[in-house]
Design a protein around this motif. Structure first.
Motif, PDB file in Angstrom:
ATOM      1  N   GLY A 111       0.808  -1.214   0.000  1.00 32.40           N
ATOM      2  CA  GLY A 111       0.000   0.000   0.000  1.00 32.40           C
ATOM      3  C   GLY A 111       0.838   1.259   0.000  1.00 32.40           C
ATOM      4  O   GLY A 111       0.393   2.304  -0.484  1.00 32.40           O
ATOM      5  N   ARG A 112       2.059   1.185   0.529  1.00 34.74           N
ATOM      6  CA  ARG A 112       2.952   2.338   0.431  1.00 34.74           C
ATOM      7  C   ARG A 112       3.496   2.432  -0.995  1.00 34.74           C
ATOM      8  O   ARG A 112       3.638   1.418  -1.680  1.00 34.74           O
ATOM      9  N   SER A 113       3.821   3.646  -1.402  1.00 35.78           N
ATOM     10  CA  SER A 113       4.277   3.855  -2.778  1.00 35.78           C
ATOM     11  C   SER A 113       5.779   4.102  -2.869  1.00 35.78           C
ATOM     12  O   SER A 113       6.310   4.194  -3.976  1.00 35.78           O
ATOM     13  N   ILE A 167      14.685   6.749  -7.479  1.00 31.03           N
ATOM     14  CA  ILE A 167      13.831   5.750  -6.847  1.00 31.03           C
ATOM     15  C   ILE A 167      12.971   6.444  -5.796  1.00 31.03           C
ATOM     16  O   ILE A 167      13.497   7.207  -4.978  1.00 31.03           O
ATOM     17  N   PRO A 168      11.652   6.228  -5.803  1.00 32.00           N
ATOM     18  CA  PRO A 168      10.793   6.903  -4.812  1.00 32.00           C
ATOM     19  C   PRO A 168      11.141   6.482  -3.395  1.00 32.00           C
ATOM     20  O   PRO A 168      11.228   5.284  -3.099  1.00 32.00           O
ATOM     21  N   VAL A 169      11.348   7.461  -2.516  1.00 30.55           N
ATOM     22  CA  VAL A 169      11.834   7.174  -1.168  1.00 30.55           C
ATOM     23  C   VAL A 169      11.339   8.234  -0.207  1.00 30.55           C
ATOM     24  O   VAL A 169      11.077   9.372  -0.591  1.00 30.55           O
ATOM     25  N   GLU A 170      11.210   7.855   1.059  1.00 28.35           N
ATOM     26  CA  GLU A 170      10.764   8.782   2.097  1.00 28.35           C
ATOM     27  C   GLU A 170      11.353   8.355   3.430  1.00 28.35           C
ATOM     28  O   GLU A 170      11.783   7.212   3.602  1.00 28.35           O
ATOM     29  N   PRO A 200       7.554  -1.247  -0.833  1.00 29.01           N
ATOM     30  CA  PRO A 200       6.166  -1.448  -1.270  1.00 29.01           C
ATOM     31  C   PRO A 200       5.949  -2.867  -1.782  1.00 29.01           C
ATOM     32  O   PRO A 200       6.857  -3.706  -1.772  1.00 29.01           O
ATOM     33  N   TYR A 201       4.735  -3.130  -2.255  1.00 35.66           N
ATOM     34  CA  TYR A 201       4.508  -4.331  -3.030  1.00 35.66           C
ATOM     35  C   TYR A 201       5.470  -4.359  -4.218  1.00 35.66           C
ATOM     36  O   TYR A 201       5.896  -3.304  -4.717  1.00 35.66           O
ATOM     37  N   SER A 202       5.784  -5.538  -4.701  1.00 41.32           N
ATOM     38  CA  SER A 202       6.482  -5.638  -5.983  1.00 41.32           C
ATOM     39  C   SER A 202       5.547  -5.137  -7.087  1.00 41.32           C
ATOM     40  O   SER A 202       4.330  -4.978  -6.870  1.00 41.32           O
ATOM     41  N   SER A 203       6.092  -4.893  -8.256  1.00 41.11           N
ATOM     42  CA  SER A 203       5.266  -4.424  -9.373  1.00 41.11           C
ATOM     43  C   SER A 203       4.124  -5.393  -9.646  1.00 41.11           C
ATOM     44  O   SER A 203       2.975  -4.977  -9.879  1.00 41.11           O
ATOM     45  N   PRO A 238       0.012   0.635  -5.295  1.00 39.88           N
ATOM     46  CA  PRO A 238       1.351   0.977  -5.780  1.00 39.88           C
ATOM     47  C   PRO A 238       2.299  -0.215  -5.700  1.00 39.88           C
ATOM     48  O   PRO A 238       2.198  -1.043  -4.787  1.00 39.88           O
ATOM     49  N   GLY A 239       3.202  -0.284  -6.657  1.00 37.12           N
ATOM     50  CA  GLY A 239       4.212  -1.334  -6.669  1.00 37.12           C
ATOM     51  C   GLY A 239       5.533  -0.782  -7.151  1.00 37.12           C
ATOM     52  O   GLY A 239       5.591   0.301  -7.744  1.00 37.12           O
TER      53      GLY A 239
END
Length: 217
Positions: free
Chosen positions: A72-74, A129-132, A167-170, A179-180
């Protein structure tokens, strides 16, 4: 030695990308000339911490990155703090579902990561790469392991550690309509986070970037 851990599948999933990414990152670190190993943890309260502690005792790492899935996290989430509570919304893989129980009775209320979380975030973001930075690792087995990790490392000078959610894998994301992220990108993020941790000197704050990465809620 850099130790990376990931989890076995849970919650009805056939795979857990945290384990696949941890394995790929360990290989990438080895290819880069760094000693690294990956260990799979059971998604079970208590047992997961025991396997982790045994791996730390056996391998004597100077850096430990524990990784878990947050469907669920992106974004790749670099966790800031582990809290001393187990409160399971769903049972673990052995059917345990503790409610409002401490990870360690009599232990501190919380531990902060000793990774340079903002320097690591910046390195991953620079790679596209999306990161937080995340302010909560939940209250399930991931937080349980994060707390156990930091509790174990509290008595070991010169060893850094922390927790990263992926996150989930693609493929999982497509299946769940959520989101994956490609496992290869997760592994690249873990590699960058590990390198940032071993090349950043000093205490966690002194060796980290001074930039905002907080949250309003």
């Amino acid at each position: 030695m850099i130790l990376l851990t990931g989890f076995e599948p849970f919650g009805g999933e056939a795979v857990n990308p945290s384990w696949a990414a941890a394995q790929l990152a360990a290989v990438a670190l080895q290819d880069g000339g760094r000693e690294a190993a990956a260990v799979e943890l059971p998604c079970v309260f208590g047992k997961s911490a025991e396997v982790l502690r045994n791996a730390i005792g056996r391998l004597e790492p100077t850096l430990v990155l524990c990784v878990g899935q947050a469907g669920g996290r992106s974004k790749v989430s670099v966790e800031r703090v582990a809290i001393n509570v187990d409160d399971a919304r769903i049972p673990d893989n052995d059917g345990n579902a503790p409610i409002d129980q401490p990870v360690r009775r009599g232990g501190p209320a919380a531990y902060f990561s000793t990774l340079p979380i903002k320097a690591g975030r910046a390195a991953v973001a620079a790679a596209g790469i999306p990161v937080e930075v995340s302010q909560t690792a939940g209250t399930y087995v991931c937080n349980h392991v994060f707390y156990a990790l930091m509790d174990t490392l509290a008595g070991r000078d010169g060893v850094r550690g922390g927790f990263i959610h992926v996150p989930y894998s693609s493929e999982q994301g497509l299946r769940h309509g959520a989101p994956g992220l490609a496992v290869e990108d997760m592994a690249a993020a873990l590699t960058l986070l590990a390198v940032a941790a071993v090349t950043s000197g000093g205490a966690p704050v002194d060796g980290d970037l001074r930039e905002a990465a907080g949250a309003e809620h």
